[in-house]
Write a protein that holds these residues in place. Structure first.
Motif, PDB file in Angstrom:
ATOM      1  N   THR A 189       4.587  -0.341  -7.023  1.00 29.37           N
ATOM      2  CA  THR A 189       6.149   0.036  -7.679  1.00 29.37           C
ATOM      3  C   THR A 189       6.621  -1.027  -8.319  1.00 29.37           C
ATOM      4  O   THR A 189       7.360  -0.578  -9.820  1.00 29.37           O
ATOM      5  CB  THR A 189       7.170   0.281  -6.249  1.00 29.37           C
ATOM      6  OG1 THR A 189       6.709   1.209  -5.465  1.00 29.37           O
ATOM      7  CG2 THR A 189       8.592   0.754  -6.668  1.00 29.37           C
ATOM      8  N   ASN A 208       7.173   6.489 -11.392  1.00 29.13           N
ATOM      9  CA  ASN A 208       7.898   5.266 -10.698  1.00 29.13           C
ATOM     10  C   ASN A 208       8.799   5.727  -9.680  1.00 29.13           C
ATOM     11  O   ASN A 208       8.988   5.298  -8.597  1.00 29.13           O
ATOM     12  CB  ASN A 208       8.503   4.526 -11.905  1.00 29.13           C
ATOM     13  CG  ASN A 208       9.366   3.236 -11.347  1.00 29.13           C
ATOM     14  OD1 ASN A 208       8.622   2.622 -10.310  1.00 29.13           O
ATOM     15  ND2 ASN A 208      10.533   2.860 -11.692  1.00 29.13           N
ATOM     16  N   THR A 249       2.371  -0.400  -1.626  1.00 26.52           N
ATOM     17  CA  THR A 249       3.370   0.547  -2.239  1.00 26.52           C
ATOM     18  C   THR A 249       4.122  -0.465  -3.183  1.00 26.52           C
ATOM     19  O   THR A 249       4.653  -0.125  -4.387  1.00 26.52           O
ATOM     20  CB  THR A 249       3.975   1.502  -1.308  1.00 26.52           C
ATOM     21  OG1 THR A 249       3.031   2.142  -0.592  1.00 26.52           O
ATOM     22  CG2 THR A 249       4.960   2.517  -2.157  1.00 26.52           C
ATOM     23  N   LYS A 250       4.838  -1.317  -2.571  1.00 25.88           N
ATOM     24  CA  LYS A 250       5.790  -2.174  -3.328  1.00 25.88           C
ATOM     25  C   LYS A 250       5.083  -2.869  -4.385  1.00 25.88           C
ATOM     26  O   LYS A 250       5.526  -2.760  -5.451  1.00 25.88           O
ATOM     27  CB  LYS A 250       6.171  -3.403  -2.216  1.00 25.88           C
ATOM     28  CG  LYS A 250       7.271  -3.095  -1.176  1.00 25.88           C
ATOM     29  CD  LYS A 250       7.419  -4.229  -0.198  1.00 25.88           C
ATOM     30  CE  LYS A 250       8.484  -3.650   0.522  1.00 25.88           C
ATOM     31  NZ  LYS A 250       8.920  -4.800   1.597  1.00 25.88           N
ATOM     32  N   LEU A 259       6.811   6.608  -6.511  1.00 27.20           N
ATOM     33  CA  LEU A 259       6.478   5.515  -5.848  1.00 27.20           C
ATOM     34  C   LEU A 259       7.757   4.831  -4.982  1.00 27.20           C
ATOM     35  O   LEU A 259       7.378   4.478  -3.885  1.00 27.20           O
ATOM     36  CB  LEU A 259       5.957   4.410  -6.837  1.00 27.20           C
ATOM     37  CG  LEU A 259       4.668   4.506  -7.583  1.00 27.20           C
ATOM     38  CD1 LEU A 259       4.247   3.680  -8.451  1.00 27.20           C
ATOM     39  CD2 LEU A 259       3.469   4.747  -6.473  1.00 27.20           C
ATOM     40  N   HIS A 260       8.791   5.040  -5.895  1.00 24.89           N
ATOM     41  CA  HIS A 260      10.079   4.479  -5.038  1.00 24.89           C
ATOM     42  C   HIS A 260      10.390   5.200  -3.827  1.00 24.89           C
ATOM     43  O   HIS A 260      10.651   4.672  -2.690  1.00 24.89           O
ATOM     44  CB  HIS A 260      11.063   4.311  -6.185  1.00 24.89           C
ATOM     45  CG  HIS A 260      11.279   3.123  -6.765  1.00 24.89           C
ATOM     46  ND1 HIS A 260      11.663   2.100  -6.447  1.00 24.89           N
ATOM     47  CD2 HIS A 260      10.904   2.882  -8.374  1.00 24.89           C
ATOM     48  CE1 HIS A 260      11.772   1.102  -7.314  1.00 24.89           C
ATOM     49  NE2 HIS A 260      11.241   1.644  -8.286  1.00 24.89           N
ATOM     50  N   SER A 276       4.625  -0.822 -11.524  1.00 20.81           N
ATOM     51  CA  SER A 276       5.411   0.630 -12.524  1.00 20.81           C
ATOM     52  C   SER A 276       6.683   0.280 -13.152  1.00 20.81           C
ATOM     53  O   SER A 276       6.931   0.646 -14.078  1.00 20.81           O
ATOM     54  CB  SER A 276       5.438   1.708 -11.245  1.00 20.81           C
ATOM     55  OG  SER A 276       5.921   2.936 -12.013  1.00 20.81           O
ATOM     56  N   THR A 277       7.624  -0.528 -12.330  1.00 20.97           N
ATOM     57  CA  THR A 277       8.910  -0.596 -12.891  1.00 20.97           C
ATOM     58  C   THR A 277       8.732  -1.531 -13.884  1.00 20.97           C
ATOM     59  O   THR A 277       9.527  -1.280 -15.097  1.00 20.97           O
ATOM     60  CB  THR A 277       9.615  -1.230 -11.535  1.00 20.97           C
ATOM     61  OG1 THR A 277       9.809  -0.461 -10.487  1.00 20.97           O
ATOM     62  CG2 THR A 277      11.090  -1.621 -12.174  1.00 20.97           C
TER      63      THR A 277
END
Length: 552
Positions: free
Chosen positions: A128, A282, A124-125, A285-286, A131-132
């Motif tokens: 993320t 995003n 996930t990190k 995901l966060h 995506s960021t």
């Protein structure tokens, strides 16, 4: 016959003893029979001795068997206790092994679950972060496209001013050229309305767009309708050909710029939608990463708690467990272990506190006892005071008689002696009378006992006679019953009825006689009340007042 150890010893009885009487025996036969009796007696003694010996041996054997059985039962009981204790220990260690295996398995499962959660968090990190970065790149591209579109808007806003500056040479034709520049085909829009391309409408749209604070982020929509096509333009009279050619070229450039601005607006809107979508992804995901991180943190805290939450086995006596026992399985989830020393210290403190309270209560009891004793003494003194006051008033109101005067003067001693002598004589007379009466009662009792015995004998005789008479009556009743007729039965019923009436009359007469006796007793009492009575009961105390005061 006698039997010992499988051997039968038989002593035969002489034949003549069964065929002849003892009086017909000869001396030889008597001697033989006597020897037979001696042998038989000796054999019986030996049999009795052997029997007692065998009984003694049997008792010893039974006692030994009992002792051996008791010893065997004791050893078996001890072995059973040892087996039960060993089985208990084995089951305890089996339970410990099971608990340890469960703890190890739980730890392994928790470690695997932690690894999965860490891998999910790392994934996930990564997603993320990508995506960021994608959102930042899209933001930069969107900002660049928005700047480009703003530049197009600025050019569109200053188009007329630039046009006037570019064609300042033909100032007298400016207004005509502007009209020709703005001339477009007017295709019909949806709903039958035509697109208004007049300068006033364009200025109104620009003013409204400039008033919007989000004009840079939300570009104006391109005008709907068909693309303006080339129209036929008429050259104004007197306009130079070079200026006209330059005007046509400027007009074509203006059309190209408008088309580019529309394409830029459409691209900007599409980029804004894309940017909004990847931004929402995003954010999701966060949120997912925060949720995974929170779950991982809680799970690790749970692992730490479970690492200290061990399953241990202890042995407790029944009185040491103060948890309320359930019918089937007791839940010890809220139970706590307290050291024996702390319990003993607490019990000592409780005993000390209890002893102190008991001491205080005893002091309170003694104090209240003293108070109650003082109150009782005060009540007793008050009562004594009242009694003395009553006696004092009685002495004041007492009538002094002649006998009292003589007693006060000292002449009462001899009188008392005379009274005492009379009383002694009376006591002796009463004793003699009592003894004579007791003797008479004893004689009467003996006489009554003799009468009782005689009556008992007579009763026995009468009982026998009654039994015989009852048997005779029964027999006669049976005979009469067999010979009785309907008329006899009617006569018997009439006699029974007469007997009942007679009995009722006797009861009535007896009741009336009792009532007459009660009435006579009432009349006697009423007559006694009419006679004068000289017996006066005096409540005043007669005697020596000095002795009374001393006794008081």
């Amino acid at each position: 016959n006698a039997e010992y150890m499988g051997v039968v010893v038989k002593i035969n009885r002489p034949e003549f003893a069964d065929t002849k009487s003892p009086d017909d025996w000869t001396d030889e036969e008597a001697r033989i029979f006597k020897e037979y009796e001696q042998k038989l007696k000796k054999k019986q003694e030996e049999d009795e001795k052997k029997r007692k010996q065998l009984e003694a041996e049997l008792k010893n054997l039974r006692r030994e068997n009992t002792e051996i059985g008791a010893a065997f039962n004791g050893a078996l009981q001890e072995l059973l206790s040892t087996k039960l204790e060993t089985d208990q220990r084995i089951y305890e260690y089996d339970l410990r092994i099971i608990k340890l295996a469960q703890a190890i398995l739980q730890q392994e499962e928790m470690e695997v679950k932690e690894a999965k959660m860490v891998a999910a968090l790392e994934e996930t990190k990564t997603r993320t972060s990508k995506s960021t970065q994608h959102v930042l790149d899209s933001k930069r591209e969107l900002d660049a496209k928005a700047e480009l579109y703003q530049s197009y808007l600025a050019d569109e806003k200053n188009a007329d001013k630039k046009f006037r500056m570019a064609f300042a040479e033909a100032e007298e034709y400016i207004e005509v050229l502007l009209k020709l520049l703005r001339k477009r085909n007017k295709p019909k829009a949806k709903g039958g309305r035509q697109h208004d391309a007049s300068p006033q409408a364009r200025d109104r749209d620009e003013s409204l767009h400039s008033a919007d604070p989000f004009a840079a982020a939300e570009p104006r929509a391109a005008p709907t309708g068909a693309e303006p096509t080339e129209v036929r333009l008429d050259k104004p009279d007197g306009l130079a050909d070079a200026v006209w050619a330059e005007f046509l070229q400027y007009r074509q450039q203006r059309f190209e710029m408008e088309r580019e601005m529309k394409e830029c607006a459409a691209e900007l809107a599409e980029m804004q939608k894309h940017h909004q979508k990847i931004k929402s992804d995003n954010d999701e995901l966060h949120a997912k990463m925060d949720l995974n991180l929170r779950r991982l943190t809680e799970f690790r805290e749970q692992m730490v708690r479970d690492a200290y939450n061990l399953d241990l086995l202890f042995r407790f006596k029944q009185g040491q467990i103060e948890v309320e026992q359930a019918a089937v399985v007791t839940d010890y989830a809220d139970a706590i272990l307290i050291h024996k020393g702390r319990i003993q210290d607490l019990n000592n403190d409780i005993r000390a506190s209890g002893a102190e309270k008991v001491k205080i209560l005893k002091e309170i009891k003694d104090f209240k006892k003293g108070i109650r004793a003082v109150e009782w003494e005060a009540e007793m003194l008050d009562y004594t005071t009242g009694t003395l006051e009553v006696e004092y008033r009685h002495l004041h109101t007492l009538r002094v008689t002649k006998a009292m005067q003589e007693f006060i003067k000292g002449g009462g001693e001899g009188h008392n002696e005379t009274e005492r002598a009379k009383l002694h004589k009376k006591i002796e007379h009463v004793k003699k009378t009592y003894e004579s009466k007791v003797e008479e009662k004893r004689k009467s009792i003996l006489k009554v006992k003799r009468l009782i015995q005689e009556k008992a004998r007579e009763n026995d005789v009468l009982s026998e006679q009654t039994f015989d008479a009852a048997v005779l009556v029964k027999d006669r009743d049976d005979i009469v019953g067999l010979q009785s007729t309907g008329l006899d039965q009617a006569r018997a019923q009439k006699m029974m009825k007469d007997l009942r009436v007679t009995r009722k009359l006797e009861d009535v007469a007896k009741a009336q006689q009792d009532e007459l006796q009660e009435l006579r007793a009432t009349i006697d009492k009423l007559r006694e009340r009419t006679f004068p009575s000289f017996a006066v009961v005096s409540k005043r105390v007669v005697g020596n007042p000095d002795e009374k005061d001393s006794t008081a």
